[in-house]
Motif scaffolding. Structure first.
Motif, PDB file in Angstrom:
ATOM      1  N   HIS A 222       0.830  -1.202   0.000  1.00 11.10           N
ATOM      2  CA  HIS A 222       0.000   0.000   0.000  1.00 11.10           C
ATOM      3  C   HIS A 222       0.867   1.255   0.000  1.00 11.10           C
ATOM      4  O   HIS A 222       0.588   2.225  -0.726  1.00 11.10           O
ATOM      5  N   LYS A 223       1.952   1.264   0.823  1.00 11.19           N
ATOM      6  CA  LYS A 223       2.819   2.429   0.870  1.00 11.19           C
ATOM      7  C   LYS A 223       3.565   2.626  -0.451  1.00 11.19           C
ATOM      8  O   LYS A 223       3.755   3.752  -0.902  1.00 11.19           O
ATOM      9  N   GLU A 224       3.984   1.536  -1.057  1.00 13.17           N
ATOM     10  CA  GLU A 224       4.634   1.661  -2.370  1.00 13.17           C
ATOM     11  C   GLU A 224       3.689   2.295  -3.395  1.00 13.17           C
ATOM     12  O   GLU A 224       4.080   3.155  -4.186  1.00 13.17           O
ATOM     13  N   ASN A 225       2.450   1.893  -3.388  1.00  9.00           N
ATOM     14  CA  ASN A 225       1.482   2.458  -4.339  1.00  9.00           C
ATOM     15  C   ASN A 225       1.262   3.938  -4.072  1.00  9.00           C
ATOM     16  O   ASN A 225       1.178   4.753  -4.998  1.00  9.00           O
ATOM     17  N   ILE A 226       1.163   4.282  -2.755  1.00  8.84           N
ATOM     18  CA  ILE A 226       0.933   5.704  -2.434  1.00  8.84           C
ATOM     19  C   ILE A 226       2.129   6.549  -2.852  1.00  8.84           C
ATOM     20  O   ILE A 226       1.979   7.642  -3.409  1.00  8.84           O
ATOM     21  N   ALA A 227       3.321   6.020  -2.589  1.00  8.21           N
ATOM     22  CA  ALA A 227       4.514   6.784  -2.962  1.00  8.21           C
ATOM     23  C   ALA A 227       4.598   6.966  -4.477  1.00  8.21           C
ATOM     24  O   ALA A 227       4.966   8.032  -4.981  1.00  8.21           O
TER      25      ALA A 227
ATOM     26  N   GLN B  71       2.062   9.633  -5.452  1.00 10.47           N
ATOM     27  CA  GLN B  71       2.455  10.990  -5.091  1.00 10.47           C
ATOM     28  C   GLN B  71       3.558  11.532  -5.983  1.00 10.47           C
ATOM     29  O   GLN B  71       3.676  12.745  -6.176  1.00 10.47           O
ATOM     30  N   ALA B  72       4.327  10.623  -6.579  1.00 12.47           N
ATOM     31  CA  ALA B  72       5.411  11.078  -7.453  1.00 12.47           C
ATOM     32  C   ALA B  72       4.932  11.391  -8.864  1.00 12.47           C
ATOM     33  O   ALA B  72       5.705  11.914  -9.668  1.00 12.47           O
ATOM     34  N   MET B  73       3.696  11.108  -9.173  1.00 10.85           N
ATOM     35  CA  MET B  73       3.159  11.313 -10.529  1.00 10.85           C
ATOM     36  C   MET B  73       2.292  12.559 -10.567  1.00 10.85           C
ATOM     37  O   MET B  73       1.639  12.914  -9.575  1.00 10.85           O
TER      38      MET B  73
ATOM     39  N   GLU C 253      -1.922  14.514 -14.628  1.00 12.49           N
ATOM     40  CA  GLU C 253      -2.079  14.093 -16.014  1.00 12.49           C
ATOM     41  C   GLU C 253      -1.506  12.705 -16.224  1.00 12.49           C
ATOM     42  O   GLU C 253      -2.096  11.863 -16.944  1.00 12.49           O
ATOM     43  N   GLU C 254      -0.379  12.414 -15.593  1.00  6.94           N
ATOM     44  CA  GLU C 254       0.205  11.088 -15.729  1.00  6.94           C
ATOM     45  C   GLU C 254      -0.694  10.030 -15.096  1.00  6.94           C
ATOM     46  O   GLU C 254      -0.811   8.913 -15.604  1.00  6.94           O
ATOM     47  N   ILE C 255      -1.315  10.400 -13.967  1.00  2.00           N
ATOM     48  CA  ILE C 255      -2.236   9.442 -13.321  1.00  2.00           C
ATOM     49  C   ILE C 255      -3.400   9.118 -14.245  1.00  2.00           C
ATOM     50  O   ILE C 255      -3.815   7.958 -14.393  1.00  2.00           O
ATOM     51  N   LEU C 256      -3.953  10.160 -14.880  1.00  5.76           N
ATOM     52  CA  LEU C 256      -5.089   9.922 -15.792  1.00  5.76           C
ATOM     53  C   LEU C 256      -4.656   9.086 -17.003  1.00  5.76           C
ATOM     54  O   LEU C 256      -5.389   8.185 -17.446  1.00  5.76           O
ATOM     55  N   GLN C 257      -3.467   9.343 -17.537  1.00  2.00           N
ATOM     56  CA  GLN C 257      -2.997   8.556 -18.669  1.00  2.00           C
ATOM     57  C   GLN C 257      -2.790   7.106 -18.282  1.00  2.00           C
ATOM     58  O   GLN C 257      -3.162   6.180 -19.020  1.00  2.00           O
TER      59      GLN C 257
END
Length: 1393
Positions: free
Chosen positions: A228-233, A236-238, A241-245
């Motif tokens: 879970h922490k890896e996914n959150i990190a 947060q680094a994206m 726009e990158e998240i939507l892509q």
């Protein structure tokens, strides 16, 4: 140099070539390289390639026999040298190492650790079987589980939990898995709160998808939190726009069902956590809570769905609140409960956009904005839920329901929609035809499938819909009301008149050959293909008749279904003789109808509705037999002999309608149909023996007619019964006249043709004293319009009976002629002359024009839902009173009156003078004047053909009476000319079935000199005077148009003989029509008329002999014209000249271009016909008529012409014939020059100057004999560049000279002069270049005569020999332009090319 092997050389030669190559020691063309091994690459990488080793073929080691054909070893792929496969590498590991798909992450599976799971043994029980579980015994504190598990599984899980607690009170289970779907909800810890991203709209309270379930206690939670922490990190680094892509990429790769499951699981997890947080008080321990209401949210990628469970969205409002204790409501799926909500508000249409039509349960078209309550049952549909009503698509879908009531309802609504559409209720509110849309969607076969249903309600609804589709109630009512009219029993078949679509592109063939080719086609074509152009044929191909027989015989349906089936069968019988024969030959169909619905014994019917029509007489069944009998003599004989209809007729005619144990209306209709069936059978000469048996009954019925006519009010059904009785007596009286004809003819022919009639004159001679009082009583009501309209066809039937009576009486050789002559005089004095003097009769003549379908074409417009594949008269809404079929129509009575007058005038010549007053009626004169007025040909529809057929009867009877009167007394000039014009117009309008009338018109009125009063009143002299005024020259009086007209009037008998030869109909059709109109019952084969595809004669029938001459000459291989060509051409040209001079309105329907094309046919027949002097004179006179200014302005050669594919093609063949056989004939040349005028297409001029330049030498027509003005060829100036170049080339090369072709020489000089001196600034560079070149060549011409004409042309002048005037000196502008051009030529040194 070594040679290469050549084809044909043997193996020995090849070996010889190899030895020479090896001996020469030459370098090979290719280099042989040793490939590496499969496993280890090259065996020796350092070894150089083999270059000296040669592949030598040796035949010594080859075996003598060829190798055996055994399967070859399987081929193995060779690895590439660049990427060899090592032996110690696993291909699967390499594939997994290079796999970058998202599923590679999801497929890492860790085995579940079951070492710490407690294994519980079953609790021992004292009974053999476990107790039965009941829902009422469920404990309230039991854990609520997911709806995916059965009740038994939930109970077992609860027992295991309780048993584990009972084992040891102090023992705590380390890791007890909650039931599936249960999620532990705890108070948020500081670590969870730290997971929430500040400044972001996303909240991460913990892992939702990865729970660590299956691992050891501490490892599970630790591994889930790490992921879970890896996914959150990473998130947060994206950037957003990158998240939507990345989100879009994942959504595109994953299965949509998997995405929906993950979203539902995550959303449910969040809601349960929030709910548990709110319910849990501070300080309390967490308890397991089960997922109770899983709600699927709409996908974010699907825009049309609303997410009802998003934060801030309104909650789903249900009329009732579901409880988990309800059956199958432990999991509430809100999406499936949307239909229980209130309907959305009705949207108001703001634009003119088309909307889907919706209908009520009664078939009414509902407006788009109508707001109806939901209890009416009009909102049970998914699309446009807020709108009331059902679309046709939804009704079609409902017809395939498993519930029979829904199928019945859908078929009922569709039948109501069809009925309203045929009645024209929808008007222009709908786009397109409802019936055509239904047929294209397969509604016809949907009904056929529904007839095979097991449910009686569905069968009844299907039969009702089939009747609504096929049967127009107004049509049957109209045909029943007009049965007693003049030839009212003869009707056109209700079948499509258009040919099959597949045959439209085929060439025309003789009808017999086409029928032979078409019959096997229809037998093998599937029903849908047949139904596309004929619905009835398509239905009959689906075995409809046996199914209807089964429904009537086995299922015993109710009265409504029986009446609907009988109506459908009547419509099938009206389709054609073939359909009627199939109805008759259907096994047990007619037998069932006669047995069940025409019994001779039945129980008396009590008042009230009838529950069953079986074993009860039905008038519709009697009408079906009558319609079948009308289809043909053979069918009528089979009905009478095979089903014992004589006894049934006796049963229903012997008793009066009021004595039958039936409802009054049904009894009247049954009696009427019995009379009509007998009348139809009597029209073939059948059932005449019944007259002796039922004579007292008929006399008693006839004696009561005056009493019924004097009663008030008059009953319409009674009037129809009386008229049917009089029609029956008319046919029986005609049967008595046919008896005499049979006795005087050949006995062998009579035996072969038809059975002998048993009615004699003595048996019918006593009917007149009983019928005359009926007519007198009816005529008393003539001054009272409402009472006269209520009489219906009774007066018409009385007059028709009297005509048949006197016709039969006059044909009895054993009686004294004085008797019937005196009786006719008595009838005229006592009845007819007083009738002619009554004012109401004058009003009838005046209303002819108003009720005429010919004068009022809009009165027979096609029905709103008229289909070409389903013929209907279109009388659903009834006919207006003032129409041919209306209640106030004068046509039936006046037609019957004129028929009686014709009979009297034919028998008693001395009555013609007294009967002549009928022809002088002002209303009749006005009606005829409007009939001959120029108008387009009437458009043939089923109703217009029926109505015009009756109107033409009246016109023919008037002309026949006028012809009889013209033989005994002089006719007024105006009346004679008017009657002749009407006869000419009627001859081109008569429909199939009236062949006898057309023959009689050709024999009498059309070619009678009495109907051409112009011949004796200065008509020829007036024609000559008109020609002198128009042409400006006297000419030879012996060759003038007047002399030609006088000769034509003298040759009228020969002209008539010519047209009788070329315009007479087929002999079989003529005999059938003659038998109907002359009352020759033994020769009548059917009462069905031919299909009215087109009139009998074309509009250009006066040119028909010329057209047939042209076709006969074209079909003759040797080119020899048939015998008597000159006589035929002369008679046809004479008659056309008479019509052009004195009856121009008769040729109004023939365009001038078609007349010109017909005249060209005279020259194309052969090479000698046009040289005959009579033909020359007649063609010249007709050409002069075509060249008149008022005719010439309407001459259009570009429009399509009847009987002609293309006028340019005809003109091309005309030019070829002219070039071959004309020898400079001036009349031939005038016809060639006429289409070359400037107003016509340039294609015709290009054809002459481009392809037939040799014909210019033969066009020696002088300028003073040109039939049109020369300006017609010159103005406006020619603008076609190709034609101008052809003009110039013909002039320069000498192909066009003034003494060879003076007309076209003047035309070419005028156009070339206008072109070379034109200075249009808008001209293109190409035109300017051609213009400059043409002027230069003209300046350098060696022919000074032509050069002078081209440069000094001024204006056209037909009086000068050249045809134009010349400038003595060029105008200054032209002189300057020419000087500039000449100086340019001298400077550039341009020479003639």
């Amino acid at each position: 140099m070594l040679s290469r092997p050549k084809p044909g050389e043997s193996e020995v030669d090849l070996l010889h070539f190899q030895s020479q190559f090896l001996a020469a020691g030459a370098a090979p063309a290719v280099q042989l390289v040793k490939k590496g091994s499969r496993k280890g690459g090259d065996a020796n990488p350092d070894q150089p390639p083999l270059q000296d080793h040669r592949d030598v073929v040796m035949l010594n080691d080859l075996p003598d026999l060829p190798p055996a054909l055994v399967p070859a070893p399987p081929k193995r792929a060779r690895p590439s040298l660049a990427c060899p496969l090592p032996e110690d590498e696993d291909p699967e590991e390499k594939l997994n190492r290079h796999d970058q798909h998202i599923t590679a992450v999801l497929t890492k599976i860790i085995e579940r650790d079951t070492s710490s799971v407690t294994v519980n043994l079953p609790v021992p029980s004292g009974v053999a079987f476990p107790p039965v579980f009941h829902r009422s015994q469920e404990k309230q504190e039991k854990l609520v589980t997911s709806g995916k598990r059965s009740i038994f599984a939930q109970e077992i899980a609860a027992r295991r939990v309780s048993e584990s607690r009972v084992l040891s009170a102090g023992e705590v289970v380390p890791n007890l898995d909650p039931p599936e779907g249960a999620v532990a909800c705890e108070a948020p810890t500081p670590r969870d709160q730290g997971d929430q991203i500040l400044g972001s709209s996303h909240s991460f309270q913990g892992p939702h998808l990865i729970t660590g379930k299956g691992l050891r206690g501490q490892e599970a939670e630790q591994e889930a939190q790490t992921i879970h922490k890896e996914n959150i990190a990473r998130l947060q680094a994206m950037d957003p726009e990158e998240i939507l892509q990345e989100q879009q990429r994942l959504l595109a790769q994953l299965d949509p069902s998997l995405v929906a499951f993950l979203r539902s699981h995550s959303h449910t997890h969040e809601q349960e956590g929030q709910k548990a947080t709110k319910e849990q008080k501070p300080g309390e321990t967490s308890v397991p809570v089960t997922k109770e209401e899983p709600n699927k949210s709409a996908s974010a990628s699907e825009p049309g769905k609303e997410d009802k469970l998003e934060p801030g969205a309104p909650a789903l409002t249900l009329p009732v609140t579901p409880h988990k204790e309800w059956l199958h409501m432990d999991t509430v799926e809100l999406e499936k409960l949307h239909w229980t909500q209130d309907l959305p508000p009705l949207r108001r249409q703001q634009t003119q956009e088309r909307m889907q039509a919706r209908f009520s349960l009664q078939g009414e078209l509902l407006p788009p904005d109508v707001d109806l309550p939901t209890h009416l049952g009009l909102h049970h549909h998914g699309e446009e839920a807020e709108r009331a009503g059902y679309s046709l698509q939804e009704l079609f879908h409902l017809t395939r329901s498993r519930v029979s009531q829904q199928r019945t309802l859908a078929l009922h609504v569709l039948s109501q929609v069809i009925g309203r559409a045929q009645a024209g209720e929808f008007g222009d509110q709908l786009v397109g035809s409802v019936l055509q849309l239904l047929l294209d969607a397969g509604f016809l076969f949907l009904l056929r499938f529904s007839l095979d249903d097991r449910a009686d309600g569905v069968i009844a609804a299907a039969v009702q819909a089939l009747r609504a589709l096929l049967v127009a109630p107004g049509d049957e009512e109209l045909l029943d009301r007009t049965f007693s009219w003049y030839h009212g029993a003869s009707v056109f078949p209700l079948m499509p008149s258009q040919e099959d679509k597949e045959d439209e592109g085929e060439d025309e063939e003789p009808p017999r050959e086409k029928a032979k080719k078409k019959m096997p086609k229809e037998g093998h074509r599937p029903p849908p293909d047949l139904a596309q152009y004929d619905v009835i044929k398509g239905l009959l191909a689906t075995n409809l008749l046996p199914r209807l027989r089964y429904v009537l015989e086995v299922t015993c349906p109710g009265p409504t279904v029986v009446l609907d089936i009988l109506a459908v069968l009547i419509r099938l019988a009206r389709h054609s003789l073939e359909s009627a024969t199939r109805v008759l030959e259907c096994p047990r169909l007619i037998e069932t109808i006669v047995r069940e619905f025409l019994p001779t014994c039945w129980s008396p019917m009590e008042g009230g509705p009838t529950h069953s029509l079986h074993k009860v007489p039905c008038a519709a069944a009697m009408k079906l037999l009558r319609v079948l009998a009308s289809a043909g003599r053979n069918i009528a004989a089979r009905l009478l002999n095979n089903f014992d209809l004589r006894s049934h007729l006796c049963r229903f005619i012997a008793e009066a309608p009021q004595e039958l144990s039936l409802p009054p209306e049904e009894a009247e209709t049954l009696s009427t149909e019995a009379f009509r069936l007998w009348a139809v059978a009597a029209s073939y000469g059948h059932c005449s023996e019944l007259y002796r048996e039922l004579y007292p009954v008929l006399m008693r019925a006839l004696q009561t007619v005056p009493t019924e006519l004097s009663s008030h009010p008059l009953q319409p059904l009674s009037m129809q019964r009386i008229a049917s009785l009089l029609t029956l007596l008319t046919q029986l009286t005609l049967a008595a006249s046919s008896t005499h004809c049979e006795l005087t003819s050949d006995p062998a022919e009579v035996y072969l043709s038809a059975p002998t009639s048993s009615v004699t004159w003595t048996q019918v001679s006593g009917l007149q004293p009983l019928v005359e009082p009926c007519l007198k009583q009816a005529l008393k009501l003539l001054p009272r319009p409402e009472m006269w309209c209520a009489l219906g066809p009774v007066p018409t039937a009385c007059l028709l009976f009297l005509g048949a009576y006197y016709q039969t009486w006059s044909q009895q050789p054993s009686l004294c002629p004085e008797d019937w002559l005196q009786d006719m005089e008595r009838l005229l004095e006592e009845l007819l002359l007083p009738l002619l003097s009554q004012p109401p009769l004058s009003s009838m003549w005046d209303s002819l024009r108003q009720c005429s379908p010919l004068c009022n074409p809009l009165s027979y417009t096609p029905a709103p839902e008229a289909l070409s594949s389903l013929v209907s008269l279109g009388c659903t809404g009834g006919c207006p009173p003032l129409s041919l079929a209306g209640s106030a129509s004068p046509f039936p009575f006046l037609t019957a009156l004129l028929s009686l007058f014709n009979t009297l005038a034919r028998i008693h010549k001395g009555l013609c003078g007294q009967l002549a007053t009928v022809l002088a009626a002002p209303g009749l004169q006005n009606y005829f004047l409007q009939c001959v007025a120029p108008r387009t040909a009437p458009h043939l529809t089923p109703f217009s053909a029926w109505a015009l057929h009756h109107e033409y009867h009246l016109q023919y009877l008037v002309l026949s009476l006028a012809q009889k009167l013209a033989a005994f007394q002089p006719v007024l000039t105006t009346n004679a000319a008017l009657h002749h014009a009407v006869a000419l117009a009627l001859l081109s309008r008569l429909l199939p079935g009236s062949e006898y009338l057309a023959q009689e018109l050709l024999l009498s009125c059309v070619f009678r000199l009495e109907f051409l009063p112009e011949s004796a009143s200065g008509g020829p002299e007036a024609a000559d005077f008109s020609d002198r005024l128009s042409l400006g020259s006297s000419g030879d009086p012996q060759c003038g148009r007047g002399a030609l007209l006088i000769q034509a009037c003298q040759d009228l008998p020969s002209i008539r003989s010519c047209y009788l030869t070329h315009c007479s109909p087929a002999q079989a059709s003529l005999l059938a029509s003659q038998a109907l109109h002359r009352g020759e019952l033994q020769q009548v084969s059917t009462l069905l008329l031919p299909v009215p595809k087109e009139p009998l004669l074309p509009a250009d029938w006066p040119f028909l002999p010329l057209i047939q001459l042209y076709h006969q000459a074209s079909d003759t291989p040797s080119g020899v014209s048939p015998a008597d060509t000159l006589g035929t051409a002369m008679r046809a040209l004479q008659w056309v000249l008479v019509l052009e001079s004195w009856r121009p309105e008769a040729l109004w329907a023939v365009p001038p271009a078609a007349r010109l094309a017909r005249l060209m046919c005279v020259f194309l027949v052969d090479s000698e016909l046009f040289r005959e002097t009579p033909v020359q004179r007649l063609v010249a006179a007709l050409l002069a008529q075509l060249c008149q200014p008022q005719v010439l302005q309407n001459l259009s050669l570009d429009c399509p012409l009847p009987g002609l594919t293309s006028f340019p093609d005809l003109y091309a063949s005309f030019l070829e014939h002219f070039e071959a056989v004309s020898f400079g004939d001036h009349l031939f040349g005038a016809l060639v020059l006429l289409p070359l005028q400037r107003q016509f297409s340039v294609t015709l001029r290009l054809a002459l100057f481009g392809e037939h330049v040799g014909a210019l030498r033969a066009l020696g027509l002088p300028l003073n004999q040109l039939p049109v003005s020369l300006e017609c060829y010159i103005s406006p100036p020619e603008d076609n560049l190709a034609l101008l170049q052809l003009y110039f080339r013909a002039l320069v090369t000498g192909a066009l000279r003034p003494h060879w072709c003076p007309v076209l020489y003047a035309v070419a000089v005028a156009h070339v002069n206008s072109f070379i001196f034109s200075q249009d600034p808008k001209s293109s560079d190409e035109v300017k270049a051609v213009q400059r070149s043409m002027l230069q060549k003209t300046w350098l011409l060696a022919d000074e005569f032509l050069r002078q004409h081209l440069l000094h042309y001024k204006v056209p002048s037909s009086s000068l020999p050249e045809g134009f005037e010349l400038y003595s000196q060029l105008p200054p502008l032209r002189q300057q332009y020419l000087q500039r051009m000449a100086s340019g030529i001298l400077q550039n040194g341009v020479s003639e090319t």
